[in-house]
Design an enzyme around this catalytic site. Structure first.
Site, PDB file in Angstrom:
ATOM      1  N   ARG A  59      29.330  34.003  44.892  1.00  0.00           N
ATOM      2  CA  ARG A  59      30.032  35.065  45.621  1.00  0.00           C
ATOM      3  C   ARG A  59      29.038  35.650  46.610  1.00  0.00           C
ATOM      4  NH1 ARG A  59      33.737  40.061  43.684  1.00  0.00           N
ATOM      5  NH2 ARG A  59      35.163  38.313  43.644  1.00  0.00           N
ATOM      6  N   HIS A 115      38.899  33.682  49.483  1.00  0.00           N
ATOM      7  CA  HIS A 115      38.811  33.951  48.038  1.00  0.00           C
ATOM      8  C   HIS A 115      39.754  32.956  47.343  1.00  0.00           C
ATOM      9  CE1 HIS A 115      37.870  35.852  44.414  1.00  0.00           C
ATOM     10  NE2 HIS A 115      38.401  37.049  44.568  1.00  0.00           N
ATOM     11  N   GLN A 172      41.075  33.367  43.594  1.00  0.00           N
ATOM     12  CA  GLN A 172      42.076  34.424  43.445  1.00  0.00           C
ATOM     13  C   GLN A 172      43.443  33.936  43.936  1.00  0.00           C
ATOM     14  OE1 GLN A 172      41.691  37.879  42.238  1.00  0.00           O
ATOM     15  NE2 GLN A 172      43.891  37.505  42.175  1.00  0.00           N
ATOM     16  N   CYS A 216      44.996  41.873  44.118  1.00  0.00           N
ATOM     17  CA  CYS A 216      43.882  41.120  43.501  1.00  0.00           C
ATOM     18  C   CYS A 216      42.960  42.026  42.694  1.00  0.00           C
ATOM     19  CB  CYS A 216      43.106  40.368  44.579  1.00  0.00           C
ATOM     20  SG  CYS A 216      42.460  41.455  45.866  1.00  0.00           S
ATOM     21  N   ARG A 269      43.198  34.895  36.169  1.00  0.00           N
ATOM     22  CA  ARG A 269      41.933  34.412  36.748  1.00  0.00           C
ATOM     23  C   ARG A 269      41.204  33.538  35.727  1.00  0.00           C
ATOM     24  NH1 ARG A 269      39.367  37.119  40.899  1.00  0.00           N
ATOM     25  NH2 ARG A 269      37.897  35.387  40.804  1.00  0.00           N
TER      26      ARG A 269
HETATM   27  N1  NVA Z   1      39.034  41.791  50.172  1.00  0.00           N
HETATM   28  C1  NVA Z   1      38.310  42.250  49.004  1.00  0.00           C
HETATM   29  C2  NVA Z   1      38.650  41.435  47.814  1.00  0.00           C
HETATM   30  C3  NVA Z   1      37.987  41.868  46.539  1.00  0.00           C
HETATM   31  C4  NVA Z   1      38.337  40.994  45.371  1.00  0.00           C
HETATM   32  C5  NVA Z   1      36.819  42.215  49.299  1.00  0.00           C
HETATM   33  O1  NVA Z   1      36.341  41.232  49.870  1.00  0.00           O
HETATM   34  O2  NVA Z   1      36.121  43.180  48.957  1.00  0.00           O
HETATM   35  N1   CP Z   2      39.770  40.182  42.336  1.00  0.00           N
HETATM   36  C1   CP Z   2      38.448  40.000  42.197  1.00  0.00           C
HETATM   37  O1   CP Z   2      37.845  38.996  42.658  1.00  0.00           O
HETATM   38  O2   CP Z   2      37.832  40.983  41.493  1.00  0.00           O
HETATM   39  P1   CP Z   2      36.268  41.220  41.326  1.00  0.00           P
HETATM   40  O3   CP Z   2      35.741  41.658  42.680  1.00  0.00           O
HETATM   41  O4   CP Z   2      36.148  42.282  40.290  1.00  0.00           O
HETATM   42  O5   CP Z   2      35.624  39.934  40.900  1.00  0.00           O
END
Ligand code: NVA
Ligand code: CP
Length: 310
Positions: free
Chosen positions: A106, A133, A136, A268, A296
């Site tokens: 990530r 993502h 997700q 999400c 997930r």
């Molecule tokens: N769009 C959000 C998704 C978090 C799971 C982010 O990138 O922070």
């Molecule tokens: N939805 C999601 O990816 O959550 P986190 O940022 O908690 O991993």
């Protein structure tokens, strides 16, 4: 053929059959888990999990997924890795490949993940970048399938920022024949290259991708109302400005009233109640957000088992 040994960086890279394979495997593994049957498909295997951004769901679900599959996940914070002190991604990729059987990452830059995958000799899984993502969005279509029984011809309305979630949802809907309408303020529309990829994939499945500004136009007759935060990780400095720009992009009672009466509400997570979604909508009877979050785990187990298969 098949997913064994492959990377999962973008849903666009998957074939329609591979997406179906992930859905089928998820169903099988979720049922086994619920029956309490052992499913040690990755016995003795390890997954390195590099995190350069915060996470609750991704971190915990991947770690638990590896454990339930008979292997183990290693949480690697980029604050502690040498990568955080400037060790090149290409060196990290080659070194980790000598220790682990798969890498989940990530981070901010999507190109950084592509570089990691180029140099790694083990499967690399995108656990979120600024651009996408995929884990997700695969979970999201699985969740729609569970609640609706089918996907083809269903309509998902995405309300909010044209961000990583919007991108991966367009990719995912296109692969399974779902229509997606993305409503964003002017200037916040999704990346045009990703829109073009999704539209090209959609030609094969009958999926349509529409971009609009009016959230009510997107939500009309939708089977799924979906939203995400107005400011993603890394956009903290824009938070004040964005909360003014996105003020009308909220899942609430009025927006739900134009969707199908049995529409489901998805997010999400993490959610900001009173911003992109009201407390009433996220806690209401149409919300499936916690089933979505649970999935997930099941979807990622399928991805891991297929990519890292013995
Ligand atoms: N769009 C959000 C998704 C978090 C799971 C982010 O990138 O922070
Ligand atoms: N939805 C999601 O990816 O959550 P986190 O940022 O908690 O991993």
């Amino acid at each position: 053929m098949g997913l064994k040994g492959k990377d999962l960086l973008s849903i666009h890279d998957l074939s329609i059959a591979e997406v179906e394979e992930i859905m089928d495997m998820t169903k099988m593994l979720k049922a086994k888990q619920q029956r309490g049957e052992k499913h040690h498909l990755l016995k003795g295997k390890t997954l390195g999990m590099i995190f350069q951004k915060s996470s609750t769901r991704t971190r915990v679900s991947f770690e638990v997924a590896m454990w339930q599959l008979g292997g183990m996940g290693l949480f690697l914070s980029s604050n502690d890795l040498q990568i955080g002190r400037g060790e090149p991604v290409k060196d990290t990729a080659r070194v980790l490949s000598r220790y682990v059987d798969g890498i989940m990452i990530r981070t901010f830059s999507h190109q950084g993940v592509e570089e990691l995958a180029r140099y790694a000799s083990v499967p690399v899984i995108n656990g979120l970048t600024d651009l996408m993502h995929p884990c997700q969005a695969l979970t999201d279509i699985y969740t729609v399938l569970e609640f609706k029984g089918d996907l083809k011809g269903r309509k998902l309305a995405y309300i909010g920022d044209g961000n990583n979630m919007a991108h991966s949802l367009m990719h995912a809907c296109a692969k399974v024949g779902m229509h997606i309408a993305v409503a964003t303020p002017e200037g916040y529309a999704p990346n045009s290259k990703i829109v073009a990829e999704a539209r090209a994939d959609g030609l094969l499945t009958g999926s349509t991708i529409s971009l609009v500004v009016d959230p009510f136009e997107a939500a009309k007759d939708a089977d799924v109302l979906y939203t995400d935060v107005w400011s993603s990780m890394g956009q903290e400095a824009e938070q004040m400005m964005r909360s003014r720009i996105f003020i009308d992009y909220q899942i609430n009672h009025e927006l739900l009233s134009v969707a199908k009466p049995d529409a489901i509400v998805m997010h999400c997570l993490p959610a900001h109640r009173g911003e992109e979604i009201t407390d009433e909508a996220i806690e209401g009877p149409q919300s499936v957000v916690f089933d979505q979050a649970e999935n997930r785990l099941h979807v990622q187990k399928a991805i891991l088992a297929l990519l890292m298969a013995k």
